[in-house]
Design a protein around this motif. Structure first.
Motif, PDB file in Angstrom:
ATOM      1  N   ALA A 571       0.872  -0.946   0.260  1.00 38.66           N
ATOM      2  CA  ALA A 571      -0.325  -0.067   0.206  1.00 38.66           C
ATOM      3  C   ALA A 571       0.899   1.364  -0.072  1.00 38.66           C
ATOM      4  O   ALA A 571       0.190   2.148  -0.992  1.00 38.66           O
ATOM      5  N   ILE A 572       2.088   1.335   0.726  1.00 40.62           N
ATOM      6  CA  ILE A 572       3.043   2.038   1.116  1.00 40.62           C
ATOM      7  C   ILE A 572       3.654   2.542  -0.519  1.00 40.62           C
ATOM      8  O   ILE A 572       4.115   3.803  -1.060  1.00 40.62           O
ATOM      9  N   ARG A 573       4.315   1.309  -1.467  1.00 42.82           N
ATOM     10  CA  ARG A 573       4.774   1.407  -2.423  1.00 42.82           C
ATOM     11  C   ARG A 573       3.381   2.483  -3.677  1.00 42.82           C
ATOM     12  O   ARG A 573       4.064   3.217  -4.506  1.00 42.82           O
ATOM     13  N   ARG A 574       2.390   1.623  -3.648  1.00 45.01           N
ATOM     14  CA  ARG A 574       1.695   2.409  -4.629  1.00 45.01           C
ATOM     15  C   ARG A 574       1.300   4.024  -4.164  1.00 45.01           C
ATOM     16  O   ARG A 574       1.218   4.786  -5.241  1.00 45.01           O
ATOM     17  N   HIS A 575       1.503   3.931  -2.613  1.00 45.09           N
ATOM     18  CA  HIS A 575       0.989   5.721  -2.639  1.00 45.09           C
ATOM     19  C   HIS A 575       2.104   6.334  -3.292  1.00 45.09           C
ATOM     20  O   HIS A 575       2.188   8.084  -3.961  1.00 45.09           O
ATOM     21  N   HIS A 576       3.214   5.757  -2.622  1.00 46.86           N
ATOM     22  CA  HIS A 576       4.737   6.360  -2.889  1.00 46.86           C
ATOM     23  C   HIS A 576       4.874   6.554  -4.488  1.00 46.86           C
ATOM     24  O   HIS A 576       5.636   8.420  -5.366  1.00 46.86           O
ATOM     25  N   SER A 577       5.205   5.985  -5.517  1.00 53.80           N
ATOM     26  CA  SER A 577       4.690   5.526  -6.821  1.00 53.80           C
ATOM     27  C   SER A 577       3.985   6.880  -7.257  1.00 53.80           C
ATOM     28  O   SER A 577       4.075   7.517  -8.108  1.00 53.80           O
ATOM     29  N   ALA A 578       2.462   6.537  -6.933  1.00 52.91           N
ATOM     30  CA  ALA A 578       1.482   7.823  -7.859  1.00 52.91           C
ATOM     31  C   ALA A 578       2.454   9.470  -7.285  1.00 52.91           C
ATOM     32  O   ALA A 578       1.266   9.828  -7.435  1.00 52.91           O
ATOM     33  N   THR A 579       2.908   9.230  -5.816  1.00 53.77           N
ATOM     34  CA  THR A 579       3.538  10.338  -5.268  1.00 53.77           C
ATOM     35  C   THR A 579       4.440  11.553  -6.335  1.00 53.77           C
ATOM     36  O   THR A 579       4.483  12.290  -7.245  1.00 53.77           O
ATOM     37  N   HIS A 580       4.581  10.487  -7.466  1.00 54.18           N
ATOM     38  CA  HIS A 580       5.710  10.710  -8.268  1.00 54.18           C
ATOM     39  C   HIS A 580       4.144  11.287  -9.240  1.00 54.18           C
ATOM     40  O   HIS A 580       5.311  12.065 -10.210  1.00 54.18           O
ATOM     41  N   LEU A 581       3.999  10.502  -9.944  1.00 59.18           N
ATOM     42  CA  LEU A 581       2.900  10.604 -11.013  1.00 59.18           C
ATOM     43  C   LEU A 581       2.484  12.077 -10.822  1.00 59.18           C
ATOM     44  O   LEU A 581       1.981  12.683 -11.701  1.00 59.18           O
TER      45      LEU A 581
END
Length: 893
Positions: A571-581
């Protein structure tokens, strides 16, 4: 640009040392990322501090740089002197060459002499060298290398020629190089009948142009010093001073880095700049201050600092407002500061591209701050003048200075400048006393990694860096190399012990950093089970597992099976990658002024702070969401590379503001997004699943905050919205897709009903459509009506009283009504236009309201009030009020 004097001087310096084995290092940000003791970068060595102290290593043991610096606020504060001297600045560039345990005094002195005399062709006869009085080695080297006698090498004490990083740590003697400007320059010592002190004097005959620091010792807590195993060199030479010397100027403000900015101010003010005029209140003083402050503001904003009320943001606000005040002082009535800042960008954007990249942000912030300050500037100066005129002494009280700060945004130093210009001083101790509570908000709290001098730092020094395995796995085995309990290092921990810190040689657990929260999970050893509730980095190189020993015990040397909570990590990975996008999408929709100002990446949401000057529109939010979700649907690979930082920047990777980066960095590429990042990420963008914005707020001037959710959290959020819509539809007896039209229809019906209700209230108040049941009475030449309408709505009473006013000319209408639910009486009084010379509605309402323990007042033509309903009821009250109104009228007839 390449043929400008300052460019050539800077380039020659860097090329000289690059040709002698020095790696050219780019200037670090003005916001220090590895030193919580600094407000701003103020010397070239700041970015190398960890290298000098041994906490970090560089592949090359020599470096050179041109470092942008700000000295305003904190220990190094030149703000008050800017404009009043030839060489003080808030912003300047520091040229430096550094040896990390490589060469020492002989080579440093040789390089300095050769560069100044041969490369820059400075007349060696005009150079004098100071050394520490105990440093015979440096004295001998200058005599041999520069070919000078004892008269040209001067020994001075600790105050002038000894440098220390702090109370403890690396330190050593230094050697300064001074340029003689000429004995025809005035000297304060000679003016007082004393002899000029030479390079140690405060006069302008001598200019210190270069300082060579020889890090030779380590200072211990007991104030003793021991030799360092690898002595180092740290030098610093101000570019502006060097350009002035090479150009034959007596002032830094005459060089081409600053003179064109002053020319702008001359045109805007219609005043002429006098290079030698430093007198108090001189327009030339103001012009120097404006040119300097415009440079500082442009560079600070480019590095992500916006004017605000706390910390380094407050220092920027002081700098900008001081410049704006100086512009006002010399007669620039229109906004000007953004124009000067724009010229700074034009002049220096080729050397510092971040200025061009942030151009729109710099100009917008400058315009906003000037507009805001100009609204209060004249009022604040007027108040200070008014208060000063009342004073019996020449000291402005601290409470007045505080009021100017608290109400009108006047920084203390600006109040001081204004006061001094009028012959006053300021009670700064009194101001400080008033500022105690605000100061808690304004104190600089530090930034970057925590300055850990205690137990964790000792462990890190002993065991070295923790190897992170979490990019490839969520489980691993590793040896315990340190245990912390109760703030102490221990050998073993027993069951039931809480807030334990477990340090292993390697770990798959991500320690909180860069906005990403720390991992949780479990560790199992041969003797016990440890529940990990957080993973932290109290020292940048070391991860610490924090939690509770739930069973058995753990000892140093045990091998643990470390298992990250993989579902939470995903879940953290998803949110972190989405932050970059999201960062990329905001730049596409809003413009290139968008810069990351902070972030939080958690399992349940992401939070992203960025520079922008107003709320996003509904359409802008929709476009951002569409861009992010389109990249998710493309299912592009998330590619990570480890690159030298210079190569990463050349490849177009974006560095997140507030992060500290080493010589090599991890670069994450997802489609068009390419950024520095050491966090954990999805393998492909499709793993994010779905992206949804949830909230937008403003958190500071020019800084917005977005919150969003992805994956399962996004689905849960949409389902909550869906439930709200479904429940609302049931209440409205419509389908979810018809809610808006149904609400619109009901609002229209409610407006019609409100109009009808108001109409009926007016009819009731006026007697049900007939004349008021109480006929006008007479007092002297005036008529008056005092009537209980039965309606307690002041708005209705005003409307009815206004219509009845014309029926009692000349005269008075008093209408009242009670509200049974709250036991209150509303009163409205209206006086006809031909009676207002004698009768006052405000006075009448005040008398009537006071009689029932209430309040009232207003204009002479219309007023209203109210109070508690008396026990006898409205009939008795109306009778008493009639008597009061009659007596009031008769007293004025």
């Amino acid at each position: 640009m390449p043929d400008r004097p300052s460019f050539l001087v800077r380039r020659k310096y860097l090329d000289y040392f690059a040709a002698r084995g020095h790696e050219e290092a780019p200037s670090s940000s003005l916001v220090p990322q590895n030193d919580p003791t600094l407000l701003f970068a103020n010397a070239g060595m700041n970015q190398f501090k960890d290298v000098f102290t041994g906490k970090a290593q560089r592949e090359k043991r020599r470096a050179t740089s041109s470092q942008k610096c700000v000295r305003a606020g904190g220990k190094h504060n030149d703000l008050d002197n800017v404009g009043r001297t030839a060489r003080h600045h808030t912003f300047f560039e520091m040229l430096g060459n550094f040896s990390f345990g490589d060469y020492f005094k002989k080579e440093a002195i040789g390089f300095a002499h050769e560069l100044l005399v041969k490369e820059y062709a400075i007349d060696p006869k005009r150079l004098v060298y100071t050394v520490h009085e105990s440093d015979d080695e440096a004295r001998g080297l200058w005599k041999a290398i520069a070919g000078v006698d004892d008269s040209r090498v001067i020994g001075l004490g600790d105050k002038e020629n000894f440098w220390a990083m702090g109370d403890t740590g690396p330190c050593g003697p230094c050697s300064e190089i001074h340029f003689h400007q000429g004995d025809n320059m005035p000297c304060v010592e000679e003016t007082a009948g004393r002899k000029c002190l030479g390079p140690a004097c405060d006069c302008d005959r001598w200019v210190e142009i270069w300082n060579l620091v020889f890090m030779q010792f380590e200072q211990l807590p007991d104030r003793t010093r021991r030799p360092l195993p690898k002595p180092s060199v740290d030098t610093g030479m101000g570019l502006e001073r060097l350009c002035a010397v090479l150009g034959g100027f007596r002032s830094n403000y005459e060089i081409e880095l600053l003179r064109p900015l002053i020319a702008d101010v001359e045109k805007l003010s219609g005043r002429a700049f006098m290079p030698t005029d430093y007198s108090e209140g001189s327009p030339s003083v103001s012009m120097r201050a404006i040119s300097d402050h415009a440079r500082a503001a442009a560079f600070l904003i480019a590095d992500g600092v916006f004017p605000e009320k706390t910390g380094r943001e407050y220092v920027l606000r002081r700098i900008m407002r001081r410049a704006i005040y100086h512009g006002w002082l010399i007669g620039i009535k229109q906004s000007f500061f953004a124009k000067i800042a724009g010229h700074v960008i034009d002049e220096m954007g080729d050397v510092y591209p971040e200025l061009r990249e942030r151009r729109s942000t710099i100009l917008e912030v400058a315009e906003q701050e000037e507009r805001k300050f100009r609204e209060t500037l004249e009022r604040g100066v007027k108040i200070l003048d008014e208060e000063a005129a009342k004073l019996k002494s020449k000291v402005v009280p601290g409470d007045i200075a505080f009021r100017l700060y608290d109400t009108y945004g006047f920084p203390m130093d600006l109040t001081r400048v204004v006061a001094e210009g009028r012959g006053f001083s300021v009670d700064e101790a009194g101001f400080d006393a008033k500022m105690d509570e605000q100061r808690k908000r304004g104190d600089f709290a530090g930034s970057g990694e925590a300055a850990v001098e205690g137990v964790y730092q000792k462990v890190a020094d002993r065991v070295g860096a923790t190897k992170f395995l979490g990019y490839d796995t969520t489980s691993a085995k590793s040896e315990v190399v340190g245990l912390i309990a109760g703030g102490q290092e221990v050998d073993r921990v027993a069951a039931g012990t809480k807030n334990v810190g477990v340090i292993s040689r390697e770990t798959p657990f991500y320690g909180e950093q860069g906005g990403q929260v720390g991992d949780t999970g479990v560790a199992r050893g041969p003797r016990g089970v440890f529940t990990i509730t957080d993973t932290r980095r109290p020292v940048s190189t070391m991860s610490v597992h924090v939690g509770e020993l739930t069973d058995g015990e753990i000892r140093v040397g045990d091998t643990l099976e470390l298992a990250v909570d993989a579902e939470r990590r995903d879940a953290i990975r998803r949110h972190h990658s989405a932050t970059h996008l999201l960062h990329w999408a905001l730049g596409q929709v809003l413009g290139d002024h968008v810069a990351q100002k902070g972030s939080l990446v958690a399992a349940d949401r992401l939070r992203f702070d960025f520079s922008h000057f107003g709320p996003l529109t509904v359409e802008e939010k929709r476009r951002v969401e569409d861009l992010v979700n389109a990249r998710i649907l493309r299912n592009a690979a998330a590619v990570t590379e480890v690159l030298p930082i210079a190569d990463a920047k050349k490849a177009g990777a974006v560095a997140f503001f507030g992060e500290k980066y080493g010589d090599t960095v991890r670069v994450l590429t997802m489609g068009e997004s390419k950024e520095f990042c050491g966090g954990t990420h999805v393998s492909r963008t499709g793993d994010i699943g779905f992206f949804k914005l949830t909230e937008e707020t403003g958190i500071a001037q020019g800084v917005r905050r977005l919150e969003a959710v992805t994956g399962e959290a996004a689905v849960a959020y949409v389902r909550r919205l869906e439930k709200e819509l479904t429940d609302s539809a049931e209440l409205l007896r419509s389908s979810p897709l018809e809610i808006a039209s149904r609400i619109g229809k009901q609002q229209s019906e409610m407006r019609d009903r409100d109009k009808e209700i108001a109409k009926l209230k007016a009819q009731i108040a006026s007697g049900g459509g007939k004349e008021a049941s109480s006929a006008p009475e007479t007092a002297g030449r005036y008529q008056f009506i005092v009537h209980d309408t039965g309606v307690g709505d002041p708005k209705t009473l005003r409307e009815v009283a206004d219509s009845y006013r014309e029926k009692v000319k000349p005269g008075v209408v008093v209408l009242a009504g009670s509200n049974v639910e709250d036991g209150k009486v509303a009163i409205v009084c209206a006086v006809s236009s031909d009676a207002q010379d004698k009768l006052n509605a405000g006075e009448i309402v005040t008398l009537l309201a006071k009689a029932i323990g209430g309040k009232g007042g207003g204009r002479k033509d219309m007023a209203q009030g109210g109070g508690p309903l008396p026990e006898p009821g409205m009939k008795s009250l109306i009778d008493a009020w009639k008597t009061t109104v009659r007596q009031y009228i008769e007293s004025r007839s």
